[in-house]
Write an enzyme that holds these catalytic residues in place. Structure first.
Site, PDB file in Angstrom:
ATOM      1  CG  ASP A 195      -1.573   1.408   1.554  1.00 13.10           C
ATOM      2  OD1 ASP A 195      -2.722   1.223   0.554  1.00 13.10           O
ATOM      3  OD2 ASP A 195      -2.188   2.073   1.600  1.00 13.10           O
ATOM      4  CD  GLU A 208      15.359 -14.241   4.511  1.00 13.63           C
ATOM      5  OE1 GLU A 208      16.414 -13.260   5.006  1.00 13.63           O
ATOM      6  OE2 GLU A 208      14.560 -14.921   5.021  1.00 13.63           O
TER       7      GLU A 208
END
Length: 570
Positions: free
Chosen positions: A223, A278
């Site tokens: 956002d 990751e």
């Protein structure tokens, strides 16, 4: 995924494991409070979403984007977050979230979570600690506090306005009861801006990204991604000075605005990318960044968020030349950066496109170089004589079918697959959006596109839940209900189901070749795999090219493509 494979050839588990799933995904936005209510309290919830997973699977989407579900006082529809690592009790629990994620994944559907990094809520424990702490304390440094101007600090530090109206600064009362410092809020006063120069803020958001990724979130919608970092070096520029220095088409285009689209925000997203990578497959992200087109690529870079919303079609009129220019330009930008483009017509912040396209198109000069956004019509009370709902729905169907054929990710908003119109006549006493209350007579707010969905043709909330609905549903919702359209040939719901199924079968590669058929109101392009899309934006019916017709947004007329209609062929 190889360039020769299509999504239809992959199993649900293979699609979930594909690291490039997002590049041409069909993503369905769920505004959770208005999707489905499982306990009859009038508010949609996570269990309601889980119960509708079969509906979502049958629709044919690749991912769900879940608007904020965090604890919140709803000062801004959930975008005022009390706790970034929990679920609002009104919506469910973390266990409910896990069950929802598992159900979606079991259906081969990815999960994208909304994250709100520019500001917290004023109920967040950090902000409450800041209010209870003295000036200059580490607690205050998590936010943006400044002394006021004037002999007693009685005036705000600058004359900036918030996006929601009124000043962008709010004065606090100090712990000793005296009038105190001011804090910055670009949006509502209940949404204090975080200080992204503070390492603690950056580290805590990395923790939040891992928290939700570990719970099965596949990506994040960021956002106000073009805010976050700020340069508030004194003296602060005035509104007039900012306006004079604003040389960009859509705002500052050189990264020097005090709080919008600063270059250093990409240092934040580079760290986020390290976290995303990751995981296997890597987590994805898409930026909500209202920036100049020349600045969008940095948000969408592989070293950053990877994708950025493109709102150009959303802001366009229903016009062939305008569509072609927008599509051509954005595909070129995406190719240059290695990203894929995004396409959207409706979301939780704008008037539904089935309504926008049924309103008279207005001069670009009046609309600020943007198309008809429907706000003036709403402010006038939604007069029926100005809206051609049938034309709006027909154009919306044609536009969406065209969009689903364009390379890139397609973002759909809940209810558009039903052809829902904007709800214009919500009484003031039942409105919720802060933009309405802070800008009466200027902004009507966004409640009209957030009204709970109709699932059944009858009932106190048309099947949304066993009770009422938190925003009033009009009687005419009945004819748009899922129950009324399910299995009905020619319905908007069945059009979306057919188109999304075909898109998955046909989608391969990211190339698009324009075909010039000499008709200015017609857009015709080819995709790999023999896929063709033809849209007649107006005028007389036109002949279709050779090929088998796969789907049309409206019936053909004597074998020809009528106005305001799209056809796919192969």
């Amino acid at each position: 995924m190889s360039t020769t494979a299509t999504l239809a050839t992959l199993s649900d588990s293979d699609r979930l494991a594909d690291p490039n799933w997002w590049r041409q995904a069909s993503v369905y936005q769920i505004y959770p409070r208005s999707f489905a209510d499982s306990n009859g309290d009038g508010i949609g919830d996570l269990k309601g979403i889980t119960a509708k997973v079969p509906y979502l699977k049958a629709l044919g989407i690749d991912a769900v984007w879940l608007s904020p579900f965090y604890p919140s006082a709803l000062a801004d529809g959930g975008y005022d977050v009390d706790d970034y690592r929990d679920v609002d009790p009104k919506l469910g629990t973390l266990e409910d979230f896990d069950a929802m994620a598992a159900a979606l994944h079991g259906a081969g559907i990815k999960l994208i979570a909304d994250i709100v990094p520019n500001h917290s809520s004023n109920r967040h424990r950090w902000f409450q600690e800041a209010l209870a702490s003295p000036k200059g304390s580490p607690a205050r440094d998590r936010y943006i506090f400044r002394d006021g101007k004037g002999p007693n600090g009685e005036f705000p530090p600058s004359d900036w306005d918030s996006v929601f109206g009124g000043p962008a600064w709010e004065r606090i009362t100090e712990p000793d009861g005296t009038p105190g410092q001011w804090y910055m809020h670009i949006f509502a006063k209940e949404q204090p801006d975080l200080n992204w120069s503070n390492r603690e803020i950056r580290d805590d958001f990395l923790k939040t990204l891992r928290f939700w990724s570990d719970r099965g979130v596949d990506g994040f919608r960021v956002d106000v991604a073009h805010a976050l970092t700020k340069d508030l070096t004194e003296p602060l520029l005035s509104k007039l000075e900012l306006s004079a220095a604003n040389t960009g088409v859509d705002g500052f285009d050189d990264g020097t605005h005090p709080f919008w689209d600063r270059d250093e925000v990409h240092e934040v997203y580079a760290e986020w990318r390290e976290v995303f990578n990751e995981y296997n497959p890597p987590r994805t992200a898409v930026a909500e960044a209202w920036v100049h087109a020349t600045r969008r690529a940095r948000y969408a870079s592989p070293q950053g968020l990877g994708q950025a919303f493109n709102f150009d079609l959303l802001q366009a009129d229903f016009d062939a030349a305008e569509y072609k220019e927008i599509i051509t330009r954005n595909l070129a930008e995406a190719a240059a950066t290695g990203a894929s483009s995004t396409w959207v017509f409706s979301n939780h912040d704008v008037v539904r496109h089935a309504t926008r396209y049924g309103l008279p198109q207005i001069a670009k000069e009046k609309a600020g170089a943007k198309g008809q956004d429907g706000k003036d019509w709403l402010l006038a009370g939604g007069p029926a004589d100005q809206l051609d709902a049938e034309l709006g729905e027909r154009r919306a169907r044609a536009a969406t079918l065209l969009m689903l054929a364009v390379p890139g990710s397609a973002y759909l908003y809940q209810g558009e697959e039903l052809g829902l119109q904007e709800v214009a006549d919500i009484p003031e006493s039942e409105r919720q959006d802060p933009t309405f209350f802070r800008n009466k007579g200027v902004e009507i707010g966004r409640d009209g596109c957030r009204v709970p969905l109709p699932w059944k043709v009858e009932g106190t909330s048309f099947g949304f839940g066993d009770g009422g609905s938190h925003l009033p549903q009009p009687d005419w919702f009945s004819k748009y209900a899922v129950e009324a359209q399910d299995g009905t040939q020619g319905s908007t719901l069945e059009l979306y189901r057919t188109a999304l199924k075909l898109r998955r079968e046909l989608q391969t590669g990211e190339e698009l070749e324009w075909v010039d058929n000499g008709a200015p109101d017609v857009l015709h392009f080819k995709r790999p795999n023999g896929w063709q899309s033809v849209t007649n934006f107006g005028g007389t019916p036109v002949e279709l090219p050779a090929g088998d017709v796969l789907v049309t947004s409206a019936p053909l007329e004597d074998g020809k493509l009528p106005a305001n209609t799209t056809a796919w062929l192969r």
